[in-house]
Design a protein around this motif. Structure first.
Motif, short mmCIF file in Angstrom:
data_model
loop_
_atom_site.label_atom_id
_atom_site.label_comp_id
_atom_site.label_asym_id
_atom_site.label_seq_id
_atom_site.Cartn_x
_atom_site.Cartn_y
_atom_site.Cartn_z
N MET A 150 -0.60 4.98 19.07
CA MET A 150 -0.91 5.49 17.76
C MET A 150 -1.10 4.31 16.80
N PRO A 151 -2.20 4.29 16.02
CA PRO A 151 -2.43 3.17 15.09
C PRO A 151 -1.41 3.22 13.95
N PRO A 152 -1.14 2.04 13.33
CA PRO A 152 -0.19 2.02 12.22
C PRO A 152 -0.72 2.83 11.04
N LEU A 153 0.18 3.39 10.29
CA LEU A 153 -0.19 4.17 9.11
C LEU A 153 -0.58 3.25 7.97
N GLY A 154 -1.54 3.69 7.17
CA GLY A 154 -1.90 2.96 5.96
C GLY A 154 -0.95 3.33 4.84
N PRO A 155 -1.07 2.67 3.67
CA PRO A 155 -0.14 2.93 2.58
C PRO A 155 -0.12 4.40 2.15
N ALA A 156 -1.27 5.03 2.05
CA ALA A 156 -1.31 6.43 1.59
C ALA A 156 -0.69 7.36 2.62
N GLU A 157 -0.95 7.12 3.89
CA GLU A 157 -0.40 7.98 4.93
C GLU A 157 1.10 7.78 5.08
N GLY A 158 1.56 6.56 4.90
CA GLY A 158 2.97 6.26 5.08
C GLY A 158 3.84 6.80 3.96
N THR A 159 3.30 6.85 2.74
CA THR A 159 4.10 7.29 1.60
C THR A 159 3.70 8.67 1.09
N GLY A 160 2.52 9.12 1.45
CA GLY A 160 2.02 10.37 0.92
C GLY A 160 1.45 10.25 -0.47
N ARG A 161 1.36 9.01 -0.98
CA ARG A 161 0.81 8.79 -2.31
C ARG A 161 -0.45 7.95 -2.19
N PRO A 162 -1.46 8.23 -3.02
CA PRO A 162 -2.70 7.45 -2.95
C PRO A 162 -2.47 6.01 -3.43
N LEU A 163 -3.21 5.11 -2.83
CA LEU A 163 -3.15 3.69 -3.19
C LEU A 163 -3.86 3.50 -4.53
N GLN A 164 -3.29 2.72 -5.42
CA GLN A 164 -3.89 2.44 -6.73
C GLN A 164 -4.43 1.01 -6.71
N PRO A 165 -5.74 0.86 -6.58
CA PRO A 165 -6.33 -0.48 -6.45
C PRO A 165 -5.95 -1.43 -7.58
N ALA A 166 -5.85 -0.96 -8.81
CA ALA A 166 -5.49 -1.85 -9.92
C ALA A 166 -4.09 -2.42 -9.75
N LEU A 167 -3.17 -1.60 -9.24
CA LEU A 167 -1.82 -2.10 -9.02
C LEU A 167 -1.76 -3.09 -7.87
N VAL A 168 -2.56 -2.84 -6.83
CA VAL A 168 -2.61 -3.78 -5.72
C VAL A 168 -3.16 -5.12 -6.20
N GLU A 169 -4.18 -5.09 -7.05
CA GLU A 169 -4.75 -6.33 -7.58
C GLU A 169 -3.75 -7.06 -8.46
N ARG A 170 -2.98 -6.33 -9.26
CA ARG A 170 -1.95 -6.97 -10.08
C ARG A 170 -0.87 -7.62 -9.20
N TYR A 171 -0.54 -6.97 -8.11
CA TYR A 171 0.43 -7.56 -7.18
C TYR A 171 -0.13 -8.86 -6.60
N ARG A 172 -1.40 -8.84 -6.21
CA ARG A 172 -2.03 -10.06 -5.68
C ARG A 172 -2.04 -11.17 -6.73
N LEU A 173 -2.33 -10.80 -7.97
CA LEU A 173 -2.33 -11.79 -9.06
C LEU A 173 -0.93 -12.36 -9.27
N ALA A 174 0.08 -11.49 -9.29
CA ALA A 174 1.45 -11.96 -9.47
C ALA A 174 1.86 -12.90 -8.33
N TRP A 175 1.47 -12.56 -7.12
CA TRP A 175 1.79 -13.40 -5.97
C TRP A 175 1.12 -14.78 -6.11
N ALA A 176 -0.16 -14.78 -6.49
CA ALA A 176 -0.88 -16.05 -6.64
C ALA A 176 -0.28 -16.89 -7.76
N LEU A 177 0.11 -16.25 -8.87
CA LEU A 177 0.71 -17.01 -9.97
C LEU A 177 2.07 -17.57 -9.59
N ALA A 178 2.82 -16.83 -8.78
CA ALA A 178 4.09 -17.36 -8.28
C ALA A 178 3.84 -18.58 -7.38
#
Length: 88
Positions: A1-29
């Motif tokens: 069985m393939p691994p679940l994606g974020p939406a399937e694993g949590t039952g909540r849709p992925l929010q691209p803007a929040l993912v991008e902010r996380y990437r930005l925070a990681w890069a700034l760190a």
């Protein structure tokens, strides 16, 4: 069985803007960590050379990927490479 994606694993849709902010925070760190190494090591070492290259690469990626929310223009420009040291 393939691994679940974020939406399937949590039952909540992925929010691209929040993912991008996380990437930005990681890069700034990362930028903060590279600057910390460069600030506290007065001579060039293998660590400072690696930190410099990683800093330049991260800043270039950020400049290419992010725009200002107010103007729509790129925030940043190409980062110059470290100048060659003066001969003794």
């Amino acid at each position: 069985m393939p691994p679940l994606g974020p939406a399937e694993g949590t039952g909540r849709p992925l929010q691209p803007a929040l993912v991008e902010r996380y990437r930005l925070a990681w890069a700034l760190a990362d930028v903060a960590g590279f600057v910390e190494v460069l600030r506290h090591t007065p001579e060039e070492t293998a660590d400072t050379a690696t930190a410099w290259e990683a800093l330049v690469g991260t800043l270039e990626e950020l400049a290419a990927r992010h725009t200002s929310p107010n103007s729509g223009r790129i925030v940043g420009h190409l980062v110059p490479t470290r100048p060659d040291p003066e001969p003794p």
